[in-house]
Design a protein around this motif. Structure first.
Motif, PDB file in Angstrom:
ATOM      1  N   LEU A 143       0.827  -1.206   0.000  1.00 34.86           N
ATOM      2  CA  LEU A 143       0.000   0.000   0.000  1.00 34.86           C
ATOM      3  C   LEU A 143       0.863   1.258   0.000  1.00 34.86           C
ATOM      4  O   LEU A 143       0.616   2.188  -0.767  1.00 34.86           O
ATOM      5  N   VAL A 144       1.881   1.279   0.813  1.00 39.91           N
ATOM      6  CA  VAL A 144       2.768   2.444   0.880  1.00 39.91           C
ATOM      7  C   VAL A 144       3.491   2.648  -0.447  1.00 39.91           C
ATOM      8  O   VAL A 144       3.644   3.771  -0.927  1.00 39.91           O
ATOM      9  N   LYS A 145       3.885   1.561  -1.081  1.00 38.23           N
ATOM     10  CA  LYS A 145       4.545   1.644  -2.378  1.00 38.23           C
ATOM     11  C   LYS A 145       3.627   2.264  -3.425  1.00 38.23           C
ATOM     12  O   LYS A 145       4.039   3.144  -4.189  1.00 38.23           O
ATOM     13  N   ALA A 176       4.626  11.700  -0.358  1.00 39.73           N
ATOM     14  CA  ALA A 176       3.815  11.008   0.645  1.00 39.73           C
ATOM     15  C   ALA A 176       4.711  10.362   1.690  1.00 39.73           C
ATOM     16  O   ALA A 176       5.778   9.837   1.382  1.00 39.73           O
ATOM     17  N   GLU A 177       4.248  10.433   2.941  1.00 39.30           N
ATOM     18  CA  GLU A 177       4.968   9.758   4.012  1.00 39.30           C
ATOM     19  C   GLU A 177       3.967   9.218   5.035  1.00 39.30           C
ATOM     20  O   GLU A 177       2.944   9.831   5.298  1.00 39.30           O
ATOM     21  N   VAL A 178       4.281   8.059   5.559  1.00 39.51           N
ATOM     22  CA  VAL A 178       3.450   7.460   6.593  1.00 39.51           C
ATOM     23  C   VAL A 178       3.972   7.974   7.928  1.00 39.51           C
ATOM     24  O   VAL A 178       5.116   7.725   8.301  1.00 39.51           O
ATOM     25  N   VAL A 181      -1.275   9.218   7.102  1.00 37.17           N
ATOM     26  CA  VAL A 181      -0.479   9.483   5.910  1.00 37.17           C
ATOM     27  C   VAL A 181      -0.521  10.972   5.600  1.00 37.17           C
ATOM     28  O   VAL A 181      -1.593  11.573   5.574  1.00 37.17           O
ATOM     29  N   ARG A 182       0.653  11.558   5.368  1.00 39.88           N
ATOM     30  CA  ARG A 182       0.733  12.963   4.967  1.00 39.88           C
ATOM     31  C   ARG A 182       1.094  13.028   3.492  1.00 39.88           C
ATOM     32  O   ARG A 182       2.069  12.443   3.052  1.00 39.88           O
ATOM     33  N   VAL A 183       0.265  13.743   2.735  1.00 44.22           N
ATOM     34  CA  VAL A 183       0.513  13.979   1.315  1.00 44.22           C
ATOM     35  C   VAL A 183       0.355  15.473   1.087  1.00 44.22           C
ATOM     36  O   VAL A 183      -0.693  16.036   1.392  1.00 44.22           O
ATOM     37  N   GLY A 184       1.390  16.090   0.547  1.00 41.26           N
ATOM     38  CA  GLY A 184       1.355  17.537   0.397  1.00 41.26           C
ATOM     39  C   GLY A 184       1.296  18.164   1.771  1.00 41.26           C
ATOM     40  O   GLY A 184       2.173  17.964   2.580  1.00 41.26           O
ATOM     41  N   GLY A 185       0.247  18.898   2.067  1.00 42.55           N
ATOM     42  CA  GLY A 185       0.093  19.470   3.387  1.00 42.55           C
ATOM     43  C   GLY A 185      -1.013  18.810   4.182  1.00 42.55           C
ATOM     44  O   GLY A 185      -1.213  19.119   5.344  1.00 42.55           O
ATOM     45  N   GLY A 186      -1.735  17.881   3.573  1.00 48.67           N
ATOM     46  CA  GLY A 186      -2.878  17.269   4.238  1.00 48.67           C
ATOM     47  C   GLY A 186      -2.535  15.944   4.890  1.00 48.67           C
ATOM     48  O   GLY A 186      -1.695  15.194   4.410  1.00 48.67           O
ATOM     49  N   VAL A 187      -3.192  15.681   6.013  1.00 48.09           N
ATOM     50  CA  VAL A 187      -3.009  14.419   6.713  1.00 48.09           C
ATOM     51  C   VAL A 187      -4.311  13.629   6.619  1.00 48.09           C
ATOM     52  O   VAL A 187      -5.391  14.157   6.861  1.00 48.09           O
ATOM     53  N   VAL A 188      -4.184  12.357   6.250  1.00 49.34           N
ATOM     54  CA  VAL A 188      -5.344  11.478   6.099  1.00 49.34           C
ATOM     55  C   VAL A 188      -5.179  10.303   7.049  1.00 49.34           C
ATOM     56  O   VAL A 188      -4.097   9.734   7.179  1.00 49.34           O
TER      57      VAL A 188
END
Length: 73
Positions: A3-5, A14-16, A30-37
């Motif tokens: 999934l991370v790949k 993206a970073e976990v 998970v952080r992508v850009g400036g948003g955290v999901v």
């Protein structure tokens, strides 16, 4: 983790941040850009996603469902 790949293939930045194991689920932050999901993957295959922007949360949920082989895809 596959999934991370897949997430990193789509978003290079993206970073976990954290992975939490609870009874019947895994919670990934998970952080992508400036948003955290916040992705919640239940043992029975259900995937839920929360965060802003909502489009990013939906996209991450869709990727997770495809990798896990669940959902409508």
């Amino acid at each position: 983790m596959k999934l991370v790949k897949r997430i990193r293939e789509r978003w290079r930045d993206a970073e976990v941040l954290r992975i939490v194991q609870k009874r019947g689920k895994q919670i990934l932050y998970v952080r992508v850009g400036g948003g955290v999901v916040k992705l919640i993957v239940h043992r029975d295959g259900r995937v839920r996603a929360f965060g802003k922007p909502e489009g990013l949360a939906i996209a991450l949920r869709t990727i997770a469902e495809r990798v896990l082989g669940v959902g409508e895809h």
